[in-house]
Design a protein around this motif. Structure first.
Motif, PDB file in Angstrom:
ATOM      1  N   ALA A 133      -5.511  -8.254 -14.545  1.00 51.50           N
ATOM      2  CA  ALA A 133      -5.341  -7.148 -13.800  1.00 51.50           C
ATOM      3  C   ALA A 133      -4.700  -6.245 -14.651  1.00 51.50           C
ATOM      4  O   ALA A 133      -3.938  -4.628 -14.465  1.00 51.50           O
ATOM      5  CB  ALA A 133      -6.073  -7.040 -12.664  1.00 51.50           C
ATOM      6  N   LEU A 134      -3.749  -6.951 -14.295  1.00 49.18           N
ATOM      7  CA  LEU A 134      -2.405  -5.802 -15.254  1.00 49.18           C
ATOM      8  C   LEU A 134      -1.922  -5.040 -15.592  1.00 49.18           C
ATOM      9  O   LEU A 134      -1.850  -4.693 -16.883  1.00 49.18           O
ATOM     10  CB  LEU A 134      -0.872  -6.946 -14.471  1.00 49.18           C
ATOM     11  N   GLY A 194       1.020  -0.869  -0.524  1.00 52.59           N
ATOM     12  CA  GLY A 194      -0.042   0.352  -0.052  1.00 52.59           C
ATOM     13  C   GLY A 194       0.711   1.615  -0.828  1.00 52.59           C
ATOM     14  O   GLY A 194       0.697   1.952  -0.088  1.00 52.59           O
ATOM     15  N   SER A 195       2.469   1.259   0.104  1.00 60.74           N
ATOM     16  CA  SER A 195       3.102   2.371  -0.014  1.00 60.74           C
ATOM     17  C   SER A 195       3.816   2.581  -0.955  1.00 60.74           C
ATOM     18  O   SER A 195       4.585   3.250  -0.814  1.00 60.74           O
ATOM     19  CB  SER A 195       4.154   1.748   1.667  1.00 60.74           C
ATOM     20  N   LEU A 196       3.180   1.933  -2.220  1.00 51.66           N
ATOM     21  CA  LEU A 196       4.389   2.305  -3.652  1.00 51.66           C
ATOM     22  C   LEU A 196       4.065   3.440  -4.503  1.00 51.66           C
ATOM     23  O   LEU A 196       2.653   3.788  -3.509  1.00 51.66           O
ATOM     24  CB  LEU A 196       4.005   1.153  -4.205  1.00 51.66           C
ATOM     25  N   PRO A 197       4.712   3.968  -5.047  1.00 55.47           N
ATOM     26  CA  PRO A 197       4.710   4.917  -5.314  1.00 55.47           C
ATOM     27  C   PRO A 197       3.185   5.244  -6.040  1.00 55.47           C
ATOM     28  O   PRO A 197       3.197   4.093  -6.810  1.00 55.47           O
ATOM     29  CB  PRO A 197       6.046   5.829  -6.642  1.00 55.47           C
ATOM     30  N   ALA A 198       2.149   5.816  -6.583  1.00 56.82           N
ATOM     31  CA  ALA A 198       1.174   6.346  -6.928  1.00 56.82           C
ATOM     32  C   ALA A 198       1.864   6.113  -8.459  1.00 56.82           C
ATOM     33  O   ALA A 198       2.416   6.488  -8.918  1.00 56.82           O
ATOM     34  CB  ALA A 198       0.289   7.749  -6.507  1.00 56.82           C
ATOM     35  N   GLY A 199       0.558   5.423  -9.642  1.00 53.35           N
ATOM     36  CA  GLY A 199       0.903   5.628 -10.483  1.00 53.35           C
ATOM     37  C   GLY A 199       2.199   4.092 -10.992  1.00 53.35           C
ATOM     38  O   GLY A 199       2.372   3.667 -12.441  1.00 53.35           O
ATOM     39  N   VAL A 200       2.191   3.615 -10.371  1.00 51.03           N
ATOM     40  CA  VAL A 200       3.188   1.969 -10.746  1.00 51.03           C
ATOM     41  C   VAL A 200       2.567   1.064 -11.112  1.00 51.03           C
ATOM     42  O   VAL A 200       0.991   0.889 -10.272  1.00 51.03           O
ATOM     43  CB  VAL A 200       4.468   1.685  -9.542  1.00 51.03           C
ATOM     44  N   PRO A 201       2.200   0.681 -11.827  1.00 52.19           N
ATOM     45  CA  PRO A 201       1.142  -0.232 -12.423  1.00 52.19           C
ATOM     46  C   PRO A 201       1.187  -1.985 -11.500  1.00 52.19           C
ATOM     47  O   PRO A 201       2.768  -2.707 -11.737  1.00 52.19           O
ATOM     48  CB  PRO A 201       1.609  -0.761 -14.199  1.00 52.19           C
ATOM     49  N   ALA A 202       0.832  -1.887 -10.405  1.00 54.23           N
ATOM     50  CA  ALA A 202       0.963  -3.140  -9.916  1.00 54.23           C
ATOM     51  C   ALA A 202       0.042  -4.008  -9.318  1.00 54.23           C
ATOM     52  O   ALA A 202      -1.011  -3.233  -9.398  1.00 54.23           O
ATOM     53  CB  ALA A 202       1.810  -2.355  -7.830  1.00 54.23           C
ATOM     54  N   VAL A 203      -0.319  -4.728  -8.992  1.00 56.58           N
ATOM     55  CA  VAL A 203      -1.307  -5.291  -8.885  1.00 56.58           C
ATOM     56  C   VAL A 203      -0.983  -6.794  -7.700  1.00 56.58           C
ATOM     57  O   VAL A 203       0.092  -7.024  -7.420  1.00 56.58           O
ATOM     58  CB  VAL A 203      -1.854  -6.809 -10.008  1.00 56.58           C
ATOM     59  N   VAL A 204      -1.319  -6.806  -6.375  1.00 53.94           N
ATOM     60  CA  VAL A 204      -1.082  -6.900  -5.426  1.00 53.94           C
ATOM     61  C   VAL A 204      -2.024  -9.339  -4.937  1.00 53.94           C
ATOM     62  O   VAL A 204      -2.971  -8.841  -5.278  1.00 53.94           O
ATOM     63  CB  VAL A 204      -1.742  -6.759  -3.880  1.00 53.94           C
TER      64      VAL A 204
END
Length: 342
Positions: free
Chosen positions: A307-308, A142-152
């Motif tokens: 999703a990615l 949840g603390s990744l920089p905004a805008g990083v294309p990421a799926v958890v």
């Protein structure tokens, strides 16, 4: 004269809020994706200019290079769940024409996850998948920089990042309801470690199924996923005279449980029924073959890649739930049966 604190730099969420769109739409506009309507694109660009927004360098590096490689941040473990999840993601990525680059961490904390994402950015990966089965990993994602294309994957975080997971609560309920349906008065539970999200959800599902059936809820037995913890719990339960059914939080613990009960002369399932979770390849060949809950890791991988790719603008937005739960299934074998006649 005191200095005024510097104003906080605008982030992608600020742009999305001002423009009245999602942050994924802002990302598509900044990456010049053709699927965005002209009116929406102009509204986003006005918000960018008004806020003097500067895209995060990491996010720009990931989104702008269009490689055919997906970065995966994983937990360095040989446990079946995370390993099978990784394999499911690799299969889905390969089917979509992508390779994967893996960073395996000994600890899934915030600094480790952020460092791993930075390492993957240096490799120009197209996007990032984070396998986050621990509470610390979910917070880190949840603390990744905004805008990083990421799926958890395997997380219960309900924020902006898409999350894909198996419905662990439903799986535990399947196990307990199966045993209650066979006639057992209650079901004991050997849990996984407290800092694992899956272990917590399986406890919740076990307890909810018993409470809804109006049955006694025994104390939880604490385990650590290992056969040894199953063996030790089995020795403890063997000393009691009121145990007829046990739900183990994974199949390795169930393996140890079967060994302990056998050594004490307790028959499975004639005296005590045992149900596991995961359906490891060896489950069908234990003695007796193990009743267990199967997780569809290939489906987890497919939904993760879908999703990615949507985040990357490769696929058109599907409008699906951002936090889908993949349903598990019960595999009934010979380790479960009716309770002994009293």
């Amino acid at each position: 004269m005191s200095q005024q604190p510097a104003a906080r730099a605008a982030v992608i969420k600020d742009v999305a809020r001002l423009a009245g769109v999602s942050h994924q739409t802002v990302s598509r506009v900044l990456n010049e994706h053709p699927s965005v309507r002209d009116e929406t694109r102009e509204r986003v660009l006005r918000a960018v200019k008004q806020l003097n927004y500067r895209p995060n360098a990491l996010a720009r590096g990931l989104a702008g290079r269009r490689s055919r490689v997906i970065g995966v941040v994983s937990f360095d473990t040989i446990l079946h769940g995370p390993a099978a999840t990784l394999l499911g993601i690799e299969r889905a990525a390969r089917h979509a024409g992508y390779g994967i680059s893996i960073v395996a961490l000994e600890r899934l904390d915030r600094s480790g996850v952020v460092e791993a994402v930075n390492r993957l950015a240096e490799q120009s990966v197209a996007g990032v998948v984070i396998i986050a089965p621990l509470l610390t990993a979910a917070a880190a994602a949840g603390s990744l920089p905004a805008g990083v294309p990421a799926v958890v994957v395997e997380s219960d975080m309900a924020g902006d990042l898409p999350t894909i997971s198996v419905d662990q609560v439903a799986g535990a309920r399947l196990a307990v309801e199966h045993l209650l349906g066979l006639g057992h008065e209650t079901v004991w539970h050997l849990s996984g470690p407290k800092d694992w999200l899956e272990a917590r959800d399986r406890v919740d599902g076990w307890r909810a199924a018993l409470e809804e059936a109006g049955r006694r809820v025994p104390p939880v037995l604490a385990g650590d996923w290992s056969p040894r913890s199953g063996y030790e719990a089995g020795r403890e339960l063997a000393e009691r005279g009121d145990v007829t059914a046990v739900f183990c939080a994974n199949d390795q613990q169930a393996l140890g449980m079967l060994r302990a009960l056998h050594e004490r002369g307790i028959r499975v399932p004639e005296d005590v029924s045992v149900v596991g979770f995961d359906d490891i390849p060896e489950a069908a060949y234990l003695s007796p073959p193990l009743t267990t809950v199967r997780q569809d890791f290939d489906e987890v991988g497919r939904r993760c890649m879908a999703a990615l790719l949507e985040l990357l603008g490769v696929d058109r937005p599907l409008g699906v739930a951002r936090h889908p739960r993949v349903p598990p299934s019960l595999v009934v074998r010979a380790s479960s049966g009716p309770p002994p006649a009293r």
